[in-house]
Motif scaffolding. Structure first.
Motif, PDB file in Angstrom:
ATOM      1  N   ALA A   1       2.635   8.373  -9.339  1.00 13.54           N
ATOM      2  CA  ALA A   1       3.533   9.529  -9.244  1.00 13.54           C
ATOM      3  C   ALA A   1       4.546   9.554 -10.392  1.00 13.54           C
ATOM      4  O   ALA A   1       4.882   8.521 -10.958  1.00 13.54           O
ATOM      5  CB  ALA A   1       4.277   9.475  -7.911  1.00 13.54           C
ATOM      6  N   ASP A   2       5.054  10.767 -10.672  1.00 12.10           N
ATOM      7  CA  ASP A   2       6.205  10.894 -11.588  1.00 12.10           C
ATOM      8  C   ASP A   2       7.423  10.410 -10.832  1.00 12.10           C
ATOM      9  O   ASP A   2       7.558  10.712  -9.646  1.00 12.10           O
ATOM     10  CB  ASP A   2       6.514  12.382 -11.875  1.00 12.10           C
ATOM     11  CG  ASP A   2       5.407  13.055 -12.618  1.00 12.10           C
ATOM     12  OD1 ASP A   2       4.658  12.347 -13.284  1.00 12.10           O
ATOM     13  OD2 ASP A   2       5.308  14.297 -12.492  1.00 12.10           O
ATOM     14  N   GLY A   3       8.313   9.723 -11.519  1.00 10.87           N
ATOM     15  CA  GLY A   3       9.595   9.368 -10.903  1.00 10.87           C
ATOM     16  C   GLY A   3       9.496   8.188  -9.962  1.00 10.87           C
ATOM     17  O   GLY A   3       8.545   7.403 -10.001  1.00 10.87           O
ATOM     18  N   THR A   4      10.483   8.098  -9.079  1.00  9.54           N
ATOM     19  CA  THR A   4      10.630   6.905  -8.248  1.00  9.54           C
ATOM     20  C   THR A   4      10.341   7.217  -6.783  1.00  9.54           C
ATOM     21  O   THR A   4      10.765   8.243  -6.262  1.00  9.54           O
ATOM     22  CB  THR A   4      12.072   6.366  -8.406  1.00  9.54           C
ATOM     23  OG1 THR A   4      12.235   6.020  -9.773  1.00  9.54           O
ATOM     24  CG2 THR A   4      12.315   5.133  -7.563  1.00  9.54           C
ATOM     25  N   THR A   5       9.598   6.310  -6.144  1.00  5.71           N
ATOM     26  CA  THR A   5       9.281   6.457  -4.716  1.00  5.71           C
ATOM     27  C   THR A   5       9.900   5.294  -3.970  1.00  5.71           C
ATOM     28  O   THR A   5       9.877   4.158  -4.441  1.00  5.71           O
ATOM     29  CB  THR A   5       7.744   6.431  -4.507  1.00  5.71           C
ATOM     30  OG1 THR A   5       7.183   7.532  -5.207  1.00  5.71           O
ATOM     31  CG2 THR A   5       7.361   6.542  -3.033  1.00  5.71           C
ATOM     32  N   GLU A   6      10.472   5.619  -2.798  1.00  7.11           N
ATOM     33  CA  GLU A   6      11.043   4.571  -1.952  1.00  7.11           C
ATOM     34  C   GLU A   6      10.155   4.474  -0.712  1.00  7.11           C
ATOM     35  O   GLU A   6       9.963   5.464  -0.025  1.00  7.11           O
ATOM     36  CB  GLU A   6      12.457   5.018  -1.566  1.00  7.11           C
ATOM     37  CG  GLU A   6      13.289   3.950  -0.958  1.00  7.11           C
ATOM     38  CD  GLU A   6      14.710   4.465  -0.692  1.00  7.11           C
ATOM     39  OE1 GLU A   6      15.385   4.914  -1.634  1.00  7.11           O
ATOM     40  OE2 GLU A   6      15.107   4.410   0.487  1.00  7.11           O
ATOM     41  N   ILE A   7       9.578   3.295  -0.464  1.00  8.22           N
ATOM     42  CA  ILE A   7       8.728   3.134   0.730  1.00  8.22           C
ATOM     43  C   ILE A   7       9.426   2.178   1.690  1.00  8.22           C
ATOM     44  O   ILE A   7       9.582   0.991   1.401  1.00  8.22           O
ATOM     45  CB  ILE A   7       7.326   2.603   0.364  1.00  8.22           C
ATOM     46  CG1 ILE A   7       6.670   3.521  -0.663  1.00  8.22           C
ATOM     47  CG2 ILE A   7       6.451   2.486   1.618  1.00  8.22           C
ATOM     48  CD1 ILE A   7       5.326   3.016  -1.172  1.00  8.22           C
ATOM     49  N   ASP A   8       9.827   2.741   2.815  1.00 12.30           N
ATOM     50  CA  ASP A   8      10.550   1.942   3.812  1.00 12.30           C
ATOM     51  C   ASP A   8       9.549   1.325   4.798  1.00 12.30           C
ATOM     52  O   ASP A   8       8.393   1.729   4.831  1.00 12.30           O
ATOM     53  CB  ASP A   8      11.506   2.880   4.564  1.00 12.30           C
ATOM     54  CG  ASP A   8      12.750   2.131   5.014  1.00 12.30           C
ATOM     55  OD1 ASP A   8      12.619   0.927   5.322  1.00 12.30           O
ATOM     56  OD2 ASP A   8      13.824   2.740   5.048  1.00 12.30           O
ATOM     57  N   ASN A   9      10.004   0.351   5.582  1.00 11.63           N
ATOM     58  CA  ASN A   9       9.176  -0.312   6.604  1.00 11.63           C
ATOM     59  C   ASN A   9       7.997  -1.059   5.976  1.00 11.63           C
ATOM     60  O   ASN A   9       6.878  -1.023   6.487  1.00 11.63           O
ATOM     61  CB  ASN A   9       8.662   0.710   7.638  1.00 11.63           C
ATOM     62  CG  ASN A   9       8.119   0.053   8.889  1.00 11.63           C
ATOM     63  OD1 ASN A   9       8.513  -1.074   9.234  1.00 11.63           O
ATOM     64  ND2 ASN A   9       7.190   0.714   9.557  1.00 11.63           N
ATOM     65  N   ILE A  10       8.261  -1.765   4.868  1.00  7.96           N
ATOM     66  CA  ILE A  10       7.154  -2.462   4.207  1.00  7.96           C
ATOM     67  C   ILE A  10       6.759  -3.736   4.953  1.00  7.96           C
ATOM     68  O   ILE A  10       5.832  -4.433   4.548  1.00  7.96           O
ATOM     69  CB  ILE A  10       7.464  -2.786   2.731  1.00  7.96           C
ATOM     70  CG1 ILE A  10       8.754  -3.587   2.634  1.00  7.96           C
ATOM     71  CG2 ILE A  10       7.503  -1.530   1.895  1.00  7.96           C
ATOM     72  CD1 ILE A  10       8.913  -4.263   1.310  1.00  7.96           C
ATOM     73  N   TYR A  11       7.465  -3.993   6.048  1.00  3.89           N
ATOM     74  CA  TYR A  11       7.030  -5.048   6.958  1.00  3.89           C
ATOM     75  C   TYR A  11       5.544  -4.823   7.284  1.00  3.89           C
ATOM     76  O   TYR A  11       4.751  -5.759   7.368  1.00  3.89           O
ATOM     77  CB  TYR A  11       7.888  -4.987   8.228  1.00  3.89           C
ATOM     78  CG  TYR A  11       7.239  -5.624   9.410  1.00  3.89           C
ATOM     79  CD1 TYR A  11       7.149  -7.016   9.492  1.00  3.89           C
ATOM     80  CD2 TYR A  11       6.676  -4.848  10.423  1.00  3.89           C
ATOM     81  CE1 TYR A  11       6.519  -7.609  10.563  1.00  3.89           C
ATOM     82  CE2 TYR A  11       6.046  -5.445  11.505  1.00  3.89           C
ATOM     83  CZ  TYR A  11       5.962  -6.818  11.566  1.00  3.89           C
ATOM     84  OH  TYR A  11       5.322  -7.405  12.611  1.00  3.89           O
ATOM     85  N   GLN A  12       5.166  -3.548   7.426  1.00  7.08           N
ATOM     86  CA  GLN A  12       3.763  -3.201   7.727  1.00  7.08           C
ATOM     87  C   GLN A  12       2.819  -3.704   6.630  1.00  7.08           C
ATOM     88  O   GLN A  12       1.704  -4.095   6.910  1.00  7.08           O
ATOM     89  CB  GLN A  12       3.618  -1.680   7.838  1.00  7.08           C
ATOM     90  CG  GLN A  12       4.225  -1.079   9.090  1.00  7.08           C
ATOM     91  CD  GLN A  12       3.499  -1.514  10.352  1.00  7.08           C
ATOM     92  OE1 GLN A  12       2.385  -2.043  10.288  1.00  7.08           O
ATOM     93  NE2 GLN A  12       4.113  -1.325  11.500  1.00  7.08           N
ATOM     94  N   LEU A  13       3.284  -3.674   5.383  1.00  5.57           N
ATOM     95  CA  LEU A  13       2.439  -4.152   4.271  1.00  5.57           C
ATOM     96  C   LEU A  13       2.402  -5.672   4.242  1.00  5.57           C
ATOM     97  O   LEU A  13       1.363  -6.275   3.940  1.00  5.57           O
ATOM     98  CB  LEU A  13       2.982  -3.614   2.952  1.00  5.57           C
ATOM     99  CG  LEU A  13       2.504  -2.199   2.654  1.00  5.57           C
ATOM    100  CD1 LEU A  13       3.532  -1.432   1.867  1.00  5.57           C
ATOM    101  CD2 LEU A  13       1.202  -2.250   1.892  1.00  5.57           C
ATOM    102  N   ASP A  14       3.540  -6.282   4.570  1.00  3.16           N
ATOM    103  CA  ASP A  14       3.598  -7.756   4.577  1.00  3.16           C
ATOM    104  C   ASP A  14       2.660  -8.330   5.639  1.00  3.16           C
ATOM    105  O   ASP A  14       2.252  -9.479   5.557  1.00  3.16           O
ATOM    106  CB  ASP A  14       5.035  -8.231   4.855  1.00  3.16           C
ATOM    107  CG  ASP A  14       5.975  -7.886   3.713  1.00  3.16           C
ATOM    108  OD1 ASP A  14       5.479  -7.710   2.588  1.00  3.16           O
ATOM    109  OD2 ASP A  14       7.189  -7.773   3.950  1.00  3.16           O
TER     110      ASP A  14
END
Ligand code: EPU
Length: 420
Positions: A386-399
């Motif tokens: 993506a262009d610019g910055t993305t904030e992904i919250d709840n990355i506990y799910q990825l961990d």
């Protein structure tokens, strides 16, 4: 809640090593209950759900000795058959402890397993209970929240799965190892993790044949010996990173993997113009321009895995033309595509099981919340293009499923920060 801050638009390069498969490790740990001797497990991934499995096993009375990515498990002194609600209702695969405890001790109490809901509503365990009953066990249920399964004199059986299920196949296969007589399981799931589990149990003295095919036969034995299990490479990690490379138009070498386990994805790559080279345990993803759209329908192994549907959808936002994505395994596992639309993708949801994506479209940075592990990795890939910055919250799910994802992606040149 910890979050990722990702600034997209960079082409990545380098090597990424694949870890041991989450969905193999999560079965081997409870399988250790079947033997009173010490079990060694190598190539364990350092992810949240593995820690939770060890906590549950320790709470039952097992002794675990960690050595880097290996662990020795001694379940000789297990002294209870009740899964702690506090620990077990936090993750879905706590249900994998039920069969081995039932087979060894003749009873087990447990809460309805928690974990990733994949869309909405809790995931059912009716097929597990039906399978235990087929061995002659009785099941008491309290408001669908707690269960008690008992069976001091279980018998081998013939059981047909009305729905093909990975974990139920594994669960009944493990249980049958210590049940007298012959068990024949029909319409089994065929995932590589099932075959790996059977090979390992056979090394310990189990008598399982046919794992990896729709019919599995198990001749019950009275005990299993010590064993060593080398966890197979994670095929979903492999596929996710291959899709990440294709979507970011990057050259990335994926090592310590088994390309044979993602043939369904590689076949699609051949059709849509994604370039790669492969060896027995590596995959070299090449930069690929002008990727074409292609329809996929998720299917049990060896078909296209539901766990790769979400990163594939991100790739299709960059492909030329219309692609139809059909999710056939889980209800509501496409809901996350709404977030991809918020980032600028052109997506129409036809019904809860089908979306049509029209590409190519630019994506833009957004503030998002990761709904589950596989949608989470898709959002990371979307953020990287993506262009610019993305904030992904709840990355506990990825961990829960991807070990040190941010550190590994940084080594490839990604601009990704973890905020705790
Ligand atoms: N199902 C029932 N009743 C049950 C069990 C399952 O109706 O008692 C249904 C499910 O709701 C689903 C279908 O059966 O509609 C098939 O699901 P399956 O049971 O095969 O899924 P699973 O065994 O719970 C494993 C993986 C999943 C992967 C699926 C499909 C593990 C721990 N999990 O789940 O992995 O998506 O097979 O391949 O092995 C993941 O890693 O993110 C993940 C969700």
């Amino acid at each position: 809640m910890p979050k990722f801050i990702i600034t997209g638009g960079r082409r990545l390069s380098g090597e990424i090593k694949i870890n041991g498969a989450k969905n193999a490790a999560l079965k081997i740990i409870p399988a250790a209950i079947l033997s009173e001797q010490t079990i060694t497990v190598n190539n364990l991934p350092g992810i949240e759900d593995i820690g939770k499995s060890f906590d549950l096993l320790t709470d039952l009375g097992a002794k675990i000795t960690h050595r880097g990515s290996s662990a020795e498990i001694d379940t000789k002194n297990i002294n209870k058959t009740e899964l702690s609600s506090k620990l077990a209702d936090k993750f879905r695969t706590s249900v994998m402890f039920v069969g081995p405890l039932l087979a060894r001790f003749g009873e087990v109490s447990f809460p309805h397993p928690g974990g990733c809901v994949i869309g909405a509503g809790s995931r059912p365990i009716d097929l597990f209970l039906e399978g235990f009953k087929a061995f002659g066990a009785t099941v008491e249920e309290e408001d669908g929240k707690c269960y008690r399964v008992k069976g001091k004199k279980l018998q081998g059986t013939t059981y047909f799965f009305s729905t093909v299920s990975v974990t139920v196949t594994e669960s009944l296969m493990m249980t049958a190892c210590l049940i007298p007589g012959e068990t024949i399981l029909k319409n089994c799931a065929m995932e590589p993790e099932i075959k790996a589990l059977a090979d390992y149990l056979n090394e310990q003295g189990a008598k399982i044949s046919g794992a990896g095919t729709p019919i599995i036969k198990i001749e019950g034995v009275t005990e299993l010996s010590a064993g060593t299990f080398d966890i197979i490479p994670d095929r979903i990690e492999t596929g996710s990173f291959a899709l990440l490379a294709a979507a970011t138009n990057s050259e990335i070498k994926i090592t310590a993997c088994n390309p044979d386990h993602i043939l369904s994805l590689l076949t699609v790559f051949d059709k849509i113009g994604v370039k790669y080279e492969e060896g027995a345990d590596w995959l070299l993803m090449k930069p690929s321009k002008n990727i074409r759209s292609y329809n996929i329908k998720t299917h049990e192994y060896p078909g296209f895995p539901t766990d790769l549907q979400s990163p594939y959808a991100v790739l299709m936002t960059q492909a030329h033309g219309l692609s139809l994505i059909q999710e056939t395994i889980y209800d509501r596992r496409l809901i996350w595509t709404d977030m991809l639309s918020q980032m600028g993708a052109n997506i129409i949801m036809c019904d809860p099981h089908r979306v049509v994506i029209s590409g190519p479209t630019g994506l833009h940075g957004k503030k998002l919340i990761s709904p589950d592990i596989r949608a989470g990795i898709a959002l990371v890939i979307a953020a990287l293009i993506a262009d610019g910055t993305t904030e992904i919250d709840n990355i506990y799910q990825l961990d829960r499923g991807y070990e040190k994802l941010d550190e590994r992606l940084k080594k490839l040149g990604a601009d990704i920060q973890r905020l705790d």
